[in-house]
Design a protein around this motif. Sequence first.
Motif, PDB file in Angstrom:
ATOM      1  N   LEU A  22       0.856  -1.177   0.000  1.00  0.00           N
ATOM      2  CA  LEU A  22       0.000   0.000   0.000  1.00  0.00           C
ATOM      3  C   LEU A  22       0.897   1.233   0.000  1.00  0.00           C
ATOM      4  O   LEU A  22       1.940   1.246   0.650  1.00  0.00           O
ATOM      5  CB  LEU A  22      -0.858  -0.019   1.270  1.00  0.00           C
ATOM      6  N   ALA A  23       0.524   2.253  -0.768  1.00  0.00           N
ATOM      7  CA  ALA A  23       1.269   3.516  -0.769  1.00  0.00           C
ATOM      8  C   ALA A  23       0.427   4.565  -0.049  1.00  0.00           C
ATOM      9  O   ALA A  23      -0.756   4.727  -0.347  1.00  0.00           O
ATOM     10  CB  ALA A  23       1.570   3.947  -2.198  1.00  0.00           C
ATOM     11  N   ILE A  24       1.051   5.267   0.894  1.00  0.00           N
ATOM     12  CA  ILE A  24       0.348   6.289   1.670  1.00  0.00           C
ATOM     13  C   ILE A  24       0.935   7.646   1.288  1.00  0.00           C
ATOM     14  O   ILE A  24       2.128   7.883   1.469  1.00  0.00           O
ATOM     15  CB  ILE A  24       0.519   6.035   3.179  1.00  0.00           C
ATOM     16  N   SER A  25       0.093   8.519   0.744  1.00  0.00           N
ATOM     17  CA  SER A  25       0.592   9.813   0.262  1.00  0.00           C
ATOM     18  C   SER A  25       0.585  10.858   1.380  1.00  0.00           C
ATOM     19  O   SER A  25      -0.186  10.763   2.334  1.00  0.00           O
ATOM     20  CB  SER A  25      -0.251  10.306  -0.910  1.00  0.00           C
ATOM     21  N   ASN A  26       1.443  11.856   1.230  1.00  0.00           N
ATOM     22  CA  ASN A  26       1.437  12.961   2.181  1.00  0.00           C
ATOM     23  C   ASN A  26       0.405  13.998   1.743  1.00  0.00           C
ATOM     24  O   ASN A  26      -0.282  13.822   0.734  1.00  0.00           O
ATOM     25  CB  ASN A  26       2.838  13.558   2.341  1.00  0.00           C
ATOM     26  N   ASP A  27       0.320  15.103   2.488  1.00  0.00           N
ATOM     27  CA  ASP A  27      -0.724  16.111   2.250  1.00  0.00           C
ATOM     28  C   ASP A  27      -0.672  16.739   0.865  1.00  0.00           C
ATOM     29  O   ASP A  27      -1.697  17.009   0.259  1.00  0.00           O
ATOM     30  CB  ASP A  27      -0.643  17.224   3.305  1.00  0.00           C
ATOM     31  N   GLY A  32       4.994  10.777  -8.887  1.00  0.00           N
ATOM     32  CA  GLY A  32       3.952  11.625  -9.461  1.00  0.00           C
ATOM     33  C   GLY A  32       2.551  11.043  -9.349  1.00  0.00           C
ATOM     34  O   GLY A  32       1.745  11.194 -10.261  1.00  0.00           O
ATOM     35  N   VAL A  33       2.260  10.375  -8.226  1.00  0.00           N
ATOM     36  CA  VAL A  33       0.923   9.810  -8.029  1.00  0.00           C
ATOM     37  C   VAL A  33       0.210  10.543  -6.904  1.00  0.00           C
ATOM     38  O   VAL A  33       0.839  11.117  -6.021  1.00  0.00           O
ATOM     39  CB  VAL A  33       0.973   8.300  -7.709  1.00  0.00           C
ATOM     40  N   MET A  34      -1.106  10.501  -6.981  1.00  0.00           N
ATOM     41  CA  MET A  34      -1.939  11.136  -5.955  1.00  0.00           C
ATOM     42  C   MET A  34      -2.831  10.080  -5.316  1.00  0.00           C
ATOM     43  O   MET A  34      -3.028   8.997  -5.874  1.00  0.00           O
ATOM     44  CB  MET A  34      -2.800  12.225  -6.589  1.00  0.00           C
ATOM     45  N   ALA A  35      -3.355  10.431  -4.155  1.00  0.00           N
ATOM     46  CA  ALA A  35      -4.291   9.538  -3.460  1.00  0.00           C
ATOM     47  C   ALA A  35      -5.443   9.199  -4.404  1.00  0.00           C
ATOM     48  O   ALA A  35      -5.958  10.057  -5.107  1.00  0.00           O
ATOM     49  CB  ALA A  35      -4.803  10.194  -2.195  1.00  0.00           C
ATOM     50  N   ALA A  54       2.243   8.319   7.050  1.00  0.00           N
ATOM     51  CA  ALA A  54       2.455   9.109   5.831  1.00  0.00           C
ATOM     52  C   ALA A  54       3.806   9.815   5.903  1.00  0.00           C
ATOM     53  O   ALA A  54       4.248  10.202   6.981  1.00  0.00           O
ATOM     54  CB  ALA A  54       1.327  10.118   5.662  1.00  0.00           C
ATOM     55  N   PRO A  55       4.463  10.009   4.754  1.00  0.00           N
ATOM     56  CA  PRO A  55       5.719  10.738   4.770  1.00  0.00           C
ATOM     57  C   PRO A  55       5.500  12.224   5.052  1.00  0.00           C
ATOM     58  O   PRO A  55       4.404  12.741   4.879  1.00  0.00           O
ATOM     59  CB  PRO A  55       6.267  10.526   3.358  1.00  0.00           C
TER      60      PRO A  55
END
Length: 169
Positions: A58-63, A125-128, A162-163
Amino acid sequence: MTVRTRAARAAASALIASALLVGTAGCAFITPTATLNQYDPSDGIGASVGDVKVRNVLAISNDDNSAVSLMVTIINTTSSSGSLRLQYESADGERIDISKPLSSNEVKSYGTEVDGDTIIITDAGVMAGQLLPIYFQYGNASGTELLVPVIAGDNAIYSDLAPASALGE
């Protein structure tokens, strides 16, 4: 004549009871058992690369969606050491390799604990809400590409994992 009528009624009752029993329980004989179906019970996905199992990726994106933290558990069921190779494509089209060493019979997790080992990707370059294609390969085994779900870091379950934001918030 009464004997014949009673026998007919008993036979009809037995026939109706049999039909009802088969009709209500018959599906259990022809339907495969659902608990035997393998599936990913969490938000992440998994696969096997030879004898190495990759679980709950799973990838967890930052704000600001400038980075993702990869959450993954790797299980090496072999009696030999090696490296698991992860490869993804950056936003500018370059293929990026990440190599993670594995000892024999080791279970290694990344991004699952606040102060634990992490894999941070800053250039995908990915978004939630999107999927991040990552190719996993180990030893001489054929690799596999997983479309890893990207989840927003503001989700209460994953907010601590999240980072940090590149904006310094």
